[in-house]
Every structure is written in C-alpha cells, then in structure tokens.
Design an enzyme around this catalytic site. Sequence first.
Site, mmCIF file in Angstrom:
data_model
loop_
_atom_site.group_PDB
_atom_site.id
_atom_site.type_symbol
_atom_site.label_atom_id
_atom_site.label_comp_id
_atom_site.label_asym_id
_atom_site.label_seq_id
_atom_site.Cartn_x
_atom_site.Cartn_y
_atom_site.Cartn_z
ATOM 1 N N ASP A 59 1.239 -2.292 -0.524
ATOM 2 C CA ASP A 59 0.135 -1.702 -1.284
ATOM 3 C C ASP A 59 0.170 -2.184 -2.737
ATOM 4 O O ASP A 59 -0.700 -1.831 -3.536
ATOM 5 C CB ASP A 59 0.116 -0.173 -1.171
ATOM 6 C CG ASP A 59 1.404 0.462 -1.628
ATOM 7 O OD1 ASP A 59 2.326 -0.264 -2.042
ATOM 8 O OD2 ASP A 59 1.493 1.712 -1.578
ATOM 9 N N SER A 60 1.161 -3.043 -3.060
ATOM 10 C CA SER A 60 1.152 -3.741 -4.350
ATOM 11 C C SER A 60 -0.078 -4.656 -4.433
ATOM 12 O O SER A 60 -0.395 -5.170 -5.512
ATOM 13 C CB SER A 60 2.436 -4.556 -4.539
ATOM 14 O OG SER A 60 2.700 -5.345 -3.393
ATOM 15 N N ASP A 98 2.025 -1.516 4.581
ATOM 16 C CA ASP A 98 2.159 -0.217 3.912
ATOM 17 C C ASP A 98 1.041 0.725 4.315
ATOM 18 O O ASP A 98 -0.143 0.345 4.300
ATOM 19 C CB ASP A 98 2.072 -0.402 2.389
ATOM 20 C CG ASP A 98 3.428 -0.608 1.752
ATOM 21 O OD1 ASP A 98 4.450 -0.192 2.327
ATOM 22 O OD2 ASP A 98 3.471 -1.209 0.659
ATOM 23 N N LYS A 128 5.036 0.711 7.027
ATOM 24 C CA LYS A 128 6.049 1.212 6.079
ATOM 25 C C LYS A 128 5.481 2.428 5.356
ATOM 26 O O LYS A 128 4.311 2.431 4.971
ATOM 27 C CB LYS A 128 6.431 0.126 5.075
ATOM 28 C CG LYS A 128 7.395 0.606 3.979
ATOM 29 C CD LYS A 128 8.070 -0.538 3.250
ATOM 30 C CE LYS A 128 7.252 -1.136 2.123
ATOM 31 N NZ LYS A 128 6.897 -0.184 1.040
ATOM 32 N N GLU A 130 6.545 5.508 2.298
ATOM 33 C CA GLU A 130 7.454 5.858 1.211
ATOM 34 C C GLU A 130 7.864 7.325 1.314
ATOM 35 O O GLU A 130 7.003 8.198 1.427
ATOM 36 C CB GLU A 130 6.763 5.631 -0.146
ATOM 37 C CG GLU A 130 6.442 4.166 -0.416
ATOM 38 C CD GLU A 130 5.763 3.968 -1.774
ATOM 39 O OE1 GLU A 130 5.624 4.946 -2.550
ATOM 40 O OE2 GLU A 130 5.368 2.823 -2.057
ATOM 41 N N GLU A 197 14.414 0.557 -3.323
ATOM 42 C CA GLU A 197 13.844 -0.088 -4.515
ATOM 43 C C GLU A 197 14.468 0.461 -5.787
ATOM 44 O O GLU A 197 14.529 1.680 -6.009
ATOM 45 C CB GLU A 197 12.315 0.133 -4.526
ATOM 46 C CG GLU A 197 11.653 -0.528 -5.730
ATOM 47 C CD GLU A 197 10.142 -0.652 -5.612
ATOM 48 O OE1 GLU A 197 9.577 -0.375 -4.527
ATOM 49 O OE2 GLU A 197 9.517 -1.040 -6.624
HETATM 50 O O1 KIV Z 1 4.050 -2.709 -1.994
HETATM 51 C C1 KIV Z 1 5.042 -3.454 -2.135
HETATM 52 O O2 KIV Z 1 4.944 -4.619 -2.544
HETATM 53 C C2 KIV Z 1 6.358 -2.899 -1.810
HETATM 54 C C3 KIV Z 1 7.548 -3.731 -2.164
HETATM 55 C C4 KIV Z 1 7.785 -3.697 -3.620
HETATM 56 C C5 KIV Z 1 8.751 -3.329 -1.402
HETATM 57 O O3 KIV Z 1 6.448 -1.833 -1.301
#
Ligand code: KIV
Length: 279
Positions: A59-60, A98, A128, A130, A197
């Site tokens: 989600d980055s 994510d 994934k 969090e 992280e």
């Molecule tokens: O969204 C992302 O890029 C991440 C990584 C930093 C692990 O979750």
Amino acid sequence: MFLNIIHSMSVHKEIKRITTNTLHEFKQSGVKISMLTAYDFSMARILDSAGIDVLLVGDSASNVMAGHETTLPITLDQMIYHASSVVRGVNRALVVVDLPFGNYQGNSRLALESAIRIMKEAGAHAVKLEGGSEIRESIERILTAGIPVMGHLGLTPQSIYKFGTYTVRAKEEAEANKLIEDAILLEKIGCFALVLEKIPAQLATRVAEKLHIPVIGIGAGGGVDGQVLVSHDMLGITKEFKPRFLRTYLNLYDGIQNAVRQYVDDVKSNNFPNADEQY
Ligand code: KIV
C-alpha cells in the site's frame, strides 16, 4: 524432438514458481529471501526476470505512485488495479498484496471479502495485513478460505496517526514483549511469513530464531530470514526518503531527469528525430 523436450524441461525448471512452501524451505535451509515492492506490469517484469523471490504490491503505492503523504487513502479497487498489473508481469515470484486500511480492522467479514476480491480479480497469491492480536479474527477468517496471509509488525504505517512518527518501534520492553507475543500468535494461527519493520536488529533476530515461519525485515537488521525494500527507494526514484536502513542501488531520479533534459533539448533544437528516425 528429444532435444526440444530437454530444452522445454530446462526452461520449465528455470521458471519454477516460488510458493509459500518454497519460502519455508528457504528458511529451513538458510537461504535468504529477497522481496521488493512492485505496482505495475513493466517494473514487475524487470524485477521478476532479475530473480526476486517475492513481489509485494504494497500500500506504499499510496505514497510512491499516488503521491499521498500516508498509506491510508489507497482503496481496495486501486490495490486490485496495481496487483493485477503486477501479476501479469510475473513468471516466478510470489505476489503478495496489502489489504488496504479500513478493509480488515474490526470487520472480519469485510476482510474476507476484500481478500477474496484480491485473489479473484488480481490473481494474487497471498495477502498481507498489519497488526497482531487486534486483527486475529480477520486473519483467521481469511485463512479459512485457503488464502495465505503474511503478517506485518513493528512500524505498521497504517497506524501512523497512533504512533505520531516514523521512528524505530519496540525499543521499550513492553512494546518489544507485545511484538514477540504477536509474532508467536501470528505463526500459531497460520500466517505463512511475517514482515518486521523498523525495529531493533537484536529483537528482530530473536523473533526470527523463535519462529518457524520466515521473517522478512525492513530496517530490522541482518539476522532475519530475508529483506524487503520499496523498489522506488532502492532504485533512487524517490529522493527525499533516506532512512538509515535504505541502500540505494541506482540513482534513477537523476538518470531519468538527465535523459528527459536531453530529449527536451533535442526536440527544441530540431535534433530529434534525425533522418534515420523517420519514414
Ligand atoms: O507497503 C509496503 O511497501 C510495505 C513494505 C514497506 C513492507 O508494507
């Protein structure tokens, strides 16, 4: 004919897909896992052909693709768009996506529906999420559908407004103990891997030694089972983000800027196209 069969067998062997089982085998045999983020077809194709084990549609994307300050605004539809583009570019890597903010916290049914959409519409291989014990129900529900789940603890950017800053997490004993408990819980309920992280290296190493599932670090030192970076950061496309843990392998920002400056010059000076570059 015989040679053709041998050739197609060797090609087939070369592009053997990475699965969650492969990652477990890597952990058992001490082979480190390489993971990078990807958000589009062209980049995914390059990273996959270079031998990356796992591609994370993080989600980055909210930061590096859309220019938002945080990861919170990205939507499920946007994640599915990015993920489906990445999946089309991949022959070998495991593609993990994510779940976006708001699609699993406090509503396990929505979590399951969102994970199913990601698997069905994007063709992804895993999701994934969090968090630890607070999102246990959502993780368990997703797992009941046969969808592999990767955990993510430590600095979890979707909680940035709770943390207030992007500094190192779990430096204090209470937070470190909660992180260890959460890591053990995530393994127990069935996560196939865990991202840690921005936490102290010693703590991350302890977690990796305790768990049987692979632990992949970002800013968590070298004692874990693999490393992940945001591809835009390690390729030097982003300029301002320079945390201590980041190694930049290229300076694409300057490289692209110089190429575009040259192109602008060439167009303005009528140096492009030349006689060979036209019909
Ligand atoms: O969204 C992302 O890029 C991440 C990584 C930093 C692990 O979750």
